[in-house]
Design an enzyme around this catalytic site. Sequence first.
Site, PDB file in Angstrom:
ATOM      1  N   LYS A 170      -4.245  -0.896  10.977  1.00  0.00           N
ATOM      2  CA  LYS A 170      -5.434  -0.436  10.786  1.00  0.00           C
ATOM      3  C   LYS A 170      -6.342  -1.101  12.234  1.00  0.00           C
ATOM      4  O   LYS A 170      -6.949  -2.275  12.365  1.00  0.00           O
ATOM      5  CB  LYS A 170      -6.226  -0.460   9.769  1.00  0.00           C
ATOM      6  CG  LYS A 170      -5.649   0.105   8.445  1.00  0.00           C
ATOM      7  CD  LYS A 170      -6.301  -0.197   6.695  1.00  0.00           C
ATOM      8  CE  LYS A 170      -6.632  -1.525   6.698  1.00  0.00           C
ATOM      9  NZ  LYS A 170      -6.780  -1.401   5.698  1.00  0.00           N
ATOM     10  N   THR A 202     -19.704   1.079   4.374  1.00  0.00           N
ATOM     11  CA  THR A 202     -18.216   0.179   4.588  1.00  0.00           C
ATOM     12  C   THR A 202     -17.741  -0.137   3.796  1.00  0.00           C
ATOM     13  O   THR A 202     -16.342  -0.256   3.798  1.00  0.00           O
ATOM     14  CB  THR A 202     -17.597   0.007   6.212  1.00  0.00           C
ATOM     15  OG1 THR A 202     -18.333  -1.310   6.278  1.00  0.00           O
ATOM     16  CG2 THR A 202     -18.180   0.712   7.238  1.00  0.00           C
ATOM     17  N   GLY A 204     -15.316  -1.199   1.036  1.00  0.00           N
ATOM     18  CA  GLY A 204     -14.242  -0.843   0.607  1.00  0.00           C
ATOM     19  C   GLY A 204     -13.263   1.008   1.015  1.00  0.00           C
ATOM     20  O   GLY A 204     -12.007   1.604   0.313  1.00  0.00           O
ATOM     21  N   THR A 205     -13.561   0.363   2.359  1.00  0.00           N
ATOM     22  CA  THR A 205     -13.222   1.357   3.386  1.00  0.00           C
ATOM     23  C   THR A 205     -10.610   1.062   3.177  1.00  0.00           C
ATOM     24  O   THR A 205      -9.651   1.860   2.976  1.00  0.00           O
ATOM     25  CB  THR A 205     -12.875   1.379   4.835  1.00  0.00           C
ATOM     26  OG1 THR A 205     -12.831   0.128   5.259  1.00  0.00           O
ATOM     27  CG2 THR A 205     -14.161   1.547   4.545  1.00  0.00           C
ATOM     28  N   GLY A 206     -10.594   0.208   3.301  1.00  0.00           N
ATOM     29  CA  GLY A 206      -9.502  -0.756   3.446  1.00  0.00           C
ATOM     30  C   GLY A 206      -8.349  -0.003   1.787  1.00  0.00           C
ATOM     31  O   GLY A 206      -7.413   0.180   1.097  1.00  0.00           O
ATOM     32  N   CYS A 207      -9.322  -0.699   0.852  1.00  0.00           N
ATOM     33  CA  CYS A 207      -9.186   0.154  -0.474  1.00  0.00           C
ATOM     34  C   CYS A 207      -8.166   1.066  -0.891  1.00  0.00           C
ATOM     35  O   CYS A 207      -7.945   2.148  -1.194  1.00  0.00           O
ATOM     36  CB  CYS A 207     -10.219  -0.466  -1.842  1.00  0.00           C
ATOM     37  SG  CYS A 207     -10.589  -2.356  -1.531  1.00  0.00           S
TER      38      CYS A 207
END
Length: 261
Positions: A170, A202, A204-207
């Site tokens: 990412k 932003t 928790g975007t990866g989760c």
Amino acid sequence: MLSIAGSDPSGGAGIQADLKTASALGVYGAAALTALTVQNTRGVTGIHAVPPSFVADQVRAVLADLEVGAIKIGMLGTPDVVVTVAEVLATTEVPVVLDPVMVATSGDRLVSDETVDAIRTTLLPKVAVVTPNVPEAAVLSRTEAATDAAGLETAAVALRETGAAAVLVKGGHLGGPTSVDVLADADGLRVYTAPRVDTPNTHGTGCSLSSAIASGLALGLPLRQAVEEAKEYLTEALRSGATFSVGQGHGPIDHLWRERR
């Protein structure tokens, strides 16, 4: 979709984000807790690991009872938990999405070097796709952090060579007007782009992205399509949540943006 991850008491990341994402995408979400965190939108100040055997018992209980279409793995906390989860996953053919949670959006380091090594050696070879951000990809592949789109491609290929079936690096850390992610799989490279959303929210975007990919796989989508639809979902969640006022730091995205339209 089964999420194996840590808990975020502020509700924007971890298990909480995973279950919101699954529900928003029409997938039933189950959860096995690996760690409790002391966390809010401003950062992480404490982590309490769940005993490995108890993590394994949670996962086995769900797999023995529910028809699980995909598994998402987030924060694992300790090397022992990593090894235990890898052992349990060896007994199932369910596709696994690994979000190697190592650094929070706030910049806080969440796991030890020993945990990173355990992820690299015991878990990567067992997953369908791993979804690191730029610094996580550098740590896992033992290469320099990417500084541009070409660097994302290099990192994705290098990390796939360590044993993962597919790698999605990412590019959120790169900045610029376009958000670029690069997938390396058995068919080569695929680049996903979207306009970058200007937002402070932003958390928790990866989760959320990894659980959206897992939800797509649970619905029977091929990996490349699951990634594409997950990125579209996340982009709209960022855009819709840009005006949120939740907490005093990096607020959450709008997981339920579809319900507001």
